[in-house]
Design an enzyme around this catalytic site. Structure first.
Site, PDB file in Angstrom:
ATOM      1  N   GLY A  12     105.092 -27.138  41.877  1.00 16.07           N
ATOM      2  CA  GLY A  12     105.399 -28.125  40.921  1.00 16.07           C
ATOM      3  C   GLY A  12     104.161 -29.147  40.920  1.00 16.07           C
ATOM      4  O   GLY A  12     103.431 -29.487  41.743  1.00 16.07           O
ATOM      5  N   GLY A 118     101.678 -26.411  47.325  1.00 17.32           N
ATOM      6  CA  GLY A 118     102.566 -26.765  48.512  1.00 17.32           C
ATOM      7  C   GLY A 118     102.746 -25.649  49.407  1.00 17.32           C
ATOM      8  O   GLY A 118     101.904 -24.463  49.302  1.00 17.32           O
ATOM      9  N   GLY A 120     104.436 -22.609  49.058  1.00 17.95           N
ATOM     10  CA  GLY A 120     104.570 -21.365  48.610  1.00 17.95           C
ATOM     11  C   GLY A 120     103.248 -20.992  48.180  1.00 17.95           C
ATOM     12  O   GLY A 120     102.594 -19.881  48.529  1.00 17.95           O
ATOM     13  N   THR A 141     102.546 -31.927  47.766  1.00 17.12           N
ATOM     14  CA  THR A 141     104.178 -32.008  47.280  1.00 17.12           C
ATOM     15  C   THR A 141     104.624 -33.384  47.726  1.00 17.12           C
ATOM     16  O   THR A 141     104.572 -34.090  48.473  1.00 17.12           O
ATOM     17  CB  THR A 141     104.868 -30.984  48.327  1.00 17.12           C
ATOM     18  OG1 THR A 141     106.365 -31.188  48.100  1.00 17.12           O
ATOM     19  CG2 THR A 141     104.748 -30.999  49.941  1.00 17.12           C
ATOM     20  N   ILE A 142     105.733 -33.688  46.723  1.00 14.91           N
ATOM     21  CA  ILE A 142     106.208 -35.050  46.836  1.00 14.91           C
ATOM     22  C   ILE A 142     107.274 -34.801  47.877  1.00 14.91           C
ATOM     23  O   ILE A 142     107.653 -35.832  48.369  1.00 14.91           O
ATOM     24  CB  ILE A 142     107.045 -35.275  45.625  1.00 14.91           C
ATOM     25  CG1 ILE A 142     108.176 -34.288  45.096  1.00 14.91           C
ATOM     26  CG2 ILE A 142     106.202 -35.523  44.452  1.00 14.91           C
ATOM     27  CD1 ILE A 142     109.157 -34.813  44.081  1.00 14.91           C
ATOM     28  N   ASP A 143     107.919 -33.640  48.199  1.00 15.69           N
ATOM     29  CA  ASP A 143     108.801 -33.404  49.395  1.00 15.69           C
ATOM     30  C   ASP A 143     108.226 -33.703  50.819  1.00 15.69           C
ATOM     31  O   ASP A 143     108.799 -33.857  51.651  1.00 15.69           O
ATOM     32  CB  ASP A 143     109.294 -32.102  49.306  1.00 15.69           C
ATOM     33  CG  ASP A 143     109.688 -31.680  48.161  1.00 15.69           C
ATOM     34  OD1 ASP A 143     110.095 -32.571  47.212  1.00 15.69           O
ATOM     35  OD2 ASP A 143     109.766 -30.388  47.819  1.00 15.69           O
ATOM     36  N   GLU A 238     118.652 -34.242  47.431  1.00 13.64           N
ATOM     37  CA  GLU A 238     119.321 -33.337  46.792  1.00 13.64           C
ATOM     38  C   GLU A 238     119.767 -32.122  47.644  1.00 13.64           C
ATOM     39  O   GLU A 238     120.779 -31.414  47.471  1.00 13.64           O
ATOM     40  CB  GLU A 238     118.010 -32.815  45.748  1.00 13.64           C
ATOM     41  CG  GLU A 238     116.875 -32.176  46.452  1.00 13.64           C
ATOM     42  CD  GLU A 238     116.000 -31.573  45.369  1.00 13.64           C
ATOM     43  OE1 GLU A 238     116.215 -31.950  44.196  1.00 13.64           O
ATOM     44  OE2 GLU A 238     115.074 -31.221  45.699  1.00 13.64           O
ATOM     45  N   HIS A 289     113.160 -35.643  37.670  1.00 15.16           N
ATOM     46  CA  HIS A 289     111.525 -35.369  37.540  1.00 15.16           C
ATOM     47  C   HIS A 289     110.828 -36.658  37.497  1.00 15.16           C
ATOM     48  O   HIS A 289     109.645 -36.715  37.378  1.00 15.16           O
ATOM     49  CB  HIS A 289     111.199 -34.232  36.723  1.00 15.16           C
ATOM     50  CG  HIS A 289     111.557 -33.035  36.887  1.00 15.16           C
ATOM     51  ND1 HIS A 289     113.000 -32.584  36.978  1.00 15.16           N
ATOM     52  CD2 HIS A 289     110.922 -31.943  37.545  1.00 15.16           C
ATOM     53  CE1 HIS A 289     113.115 -31.319  37.479  1.00 15.16           C
ATOM     54  NE2 HIS A 289     111.964 -30.831  37.827  1.00 15.16           N
ATOM     55  N   ARG A 292     108.463 -37.409  40.236  1.00 13.45           N
ATOM     56  CA  ARG A 292     107.263 -36.660  40.282  1.00 13.45           C
ATOM     57  C   ARG A 292     106.254 -36.737  39.015  1.00 13.45           C
ATOM     58  O   ARG A 292     105.092 -36.451  39.022  1.00 13.45           O
ATOM     59  CB  ARG A 292     107.777 -35.194  40.083  1.00 13.45           C
ATOM     60  CG  ARG A 292     107.119 -34.114  40.999  1.00 13.45           C
ATOM     61  CD  ARG A 292     108.066 -32.955  41.022  1.00 13.45           C
ATOM     62  NE  ARG A 292     107.728 -32.046  40.001  1.00 13.45           N
ATOM     63  CZ  ARG A 292     108.039 -30.919  39.807  1.00 13.45           C
ATOM     64  NH1 ARG A 292     109.141 -30.342  40.436  1.00 13.45           N
ATOM     65  NH2 ARG A 292     107.767 -30.206  38.779  1.00 13.45           N
TER      66      ARG A 292
HETATM   67  O1  F6P Z   1     109.129 -29.296  45.503  1.00 11.88           O
HETATM   68  C1  F6P Z   1     109.111 -30.274  44.615  1.00 11.88           C
HETATM   69  C2  F6P Z   1     110.546 -30.461  43.872  1.00 11.88           C
HETATM   70  O2  F6P Z   1     110.208 -31.561  43.012  1.00 11.88           O
HETATM   71  C3  F6P Z   1     111.580 -30.571  44.509  1.00 11.88           C
HETATM   72  O3  F6P Z   1     111.853 -31.746  45.057  1.00 11.88           O
HETATM   73  C4  F6P Z   1     112.549 -29.969  43.397  1.00 11.88           C
HETATM   74  O4  F6P Z   1     113.882 -29.457  44.071  1.00 11.88           O
HETATM   75  C5  F6P Z   1     111.894 -28.912  42.993  1.00 11.88           C
HETATM   76  O5  F6P Z   1     110.295 -29.229  42.846  1.00 11.88           O
HETATM   77  C6  F6P Z   1     112.043 -28.804  41.383  1.00 11.88           C
HETATM   78  O6  F6P Z   1     111.494 -27.986  40.774  1.00 11.88           O
HETATM   79  P1  F6P Z   1     111.259 -27.640  39.267  1.00 11.88           P
HETATM   80  O7  F6P Z   1     110.376 -28.605  38.539  1.00 11.88           O
HETATM   81  O8  F6P Z   1     110.789 -26.098  39.065  1.00 11.88           O
HETATM   82  O9  F6P Z   1     112.722 -27.901  38.858  1.00 11.88           O
END
Ligand code: F6P
Length: 365
Positions: A12, A118, A120, A141-143, A238, A289, A292
């Site tokens: 992401g 990240g 993966g 990663t934002i996580d 989430e 999003h 992000r």
């Molecule tokens: O890993 C970053 C993240 O923003 C998670 O917090 C979220 O669950 C996921 O990616 C959302 O992914 P996508 O942009 O594929 O919907």
């Protein structure tokens, strides 16, 4: 002939990716015998026919440190070990193209790869390194869920955006005497929620690492209301779940997208609270999003720039199979093996959870 390093961004998007790219290019420009190339959308650029590679020079990276997203694109589907191929009947299968990737790197004169991504993406880096690929990883990663680095860039920006959202929701909460639930991202880690709850002054914080009891949450909320007046901010990650529930998500129907799609637990919580006797009006906001996107905070720009410079210096030293990391206020290299071994969960014993409890935040446990 100049030596070439291939840079790619995978997974992401995340505020700070461009600052890393710019730092790599700027640092590399101090070495007269190196040039930097980008592969568009992670490894897709080098594996496609024709290849989609761009030379990254000063002009291309000028001013991008303040921009969100990534100028070389990204994807969180597939990869060299699971390349999606469409069958004649329209269905898809995956192919391992890692050997071909190594050949293409060699044939095109790439002496090193810097993979910014990240969990993966770094698992892919590790497997490629084991096959002989000279790769350096940069965590993003934002996580904040990578265990070998204290912080990843993008995280602080996400927390800032989410905290701003709490401030805005608070005005409606107190004006209308409501419970405002804010759902934030983070997958299986509660870092964004926890930091946001503390920064935003929330009363309740629900994270994946601590299963919540809905009755306890409802009691806590009701206590904050007198004669129907009062307000409460709940921040929920989430990936949070109750002590009798499951993670709220669904399998994606997008081909090659392996993660479960999370999002919407705020609405489930709202229903649970009403059934558990929560009397106040409740509204739900899923930030999604937004957290992000946009410009990275100064902290994330600095961290990303440090990661970029360090990653290129590791390339110069031939220090491959490692990932750049931020530990104890220092920028270091850790092995990719260690980097992907453990997930960075919030520990219940951490100073942060103690701090939250210390200012009266309830985790619903
Ligand atoms: O890993 C970053 C993240 O923003 C998670 O917090 C979220 O669950 C996921 O990616 C959302 O992914 P996508 O942009 O594929 O919907």
């Amino acid at each position: 002939m100049k030596k070439k390093v291939l840079v790619l961004t995978g997974g992401g998007d995340c505020p700070g990716l461009n600052a890393v790219i710019r730092a790599i290019v700027k640092r590399a420009s101090q070495e007269s015998d190196w040039e930097v190339w980008g592969s568009l959308e992670a490894y897709n650029g080098i594996l496609k026919d024709p290849m989609e590679l761009v030379k990254l020079d000063f002009e291309r990276v000028a001013g991008i440190h303040a921009k969100g997203g990534t100028i070389i694109g990204t994807t969180n589907k597939g990869g060299p070990f699971a390349w999606g191929v469409q069958n004649p009947d329209g269905s898809f299968r995956t192919e391992d193209r890692s050997n071909e990737l190594l050949k293409r790197l060699k044939d095109n004169g790439f002496e090193a790869v810097i993979s910014i991504g990240g969990d993966g993406s770094q698992k892919i880096s590790k497997s490629l390194f084991e096959k002989g690929c000279p790769v350096v990883g940069v965590p993003k990663t934002i996580d904040n869920d990578l265990s070998e680095t204290d912080f990843t860039f993008g995280f602080q920006t996400a927390v800032q955006i989410a905290s701003d959202a709490v401030d805005r929701l608070t005005t409606t909460a107190y004006s209308h005497h409501r419970v405002m639930i804010l759902e934030v991202m983070g997958r299986s880690a509660g870092w964004i929620a926890l930091h946001t709850a503390i920064a935003g002054g929330a009363e309740v914080c629900l994270i994946p690492e601590i299963a919540y009891n809905v009755k306890k949450v409802a009691e806590r909320i009701n206590k904050r209301f007198k004669n129907g007046r009062g307000f409460v901010i709940v921040v929920i990650a989430e990936g949070a779940k109750s002590d009798v529930g499951e993670v709220f998500g669904k399998k994606s129907t997008e081909y090659g997208y392996e993660n479960m799609r999370l999002g919407g637990v705020a609405f489930q919580l709202s229903e649970e609270l009403k059934q558990a006797g929560c009397e106040a009006d409740i509204r739900e906001t899923v930030l999604g999003h937004i957290q992000r996107g946009g410009t990275p905070t100064a902290f994330d720009r600095v961290l990303a720039t440090q990661f970029g410079v360090k990653a290129f210096e590791m390339v110069l030293q031939g220090d491959f199979g490692k990932m750049v990391a931020y530990k104890n206020n220092d920028i270091i290299a850790v092995s990719l093996n260690d980097a992907v071994k453990n997930y960075n969960y919030v520990s219940q014993k951490s100073y942060l959870v103690q701090t939250a409890r210390g200012v009266g935040i309830s985790f619903g446990d």
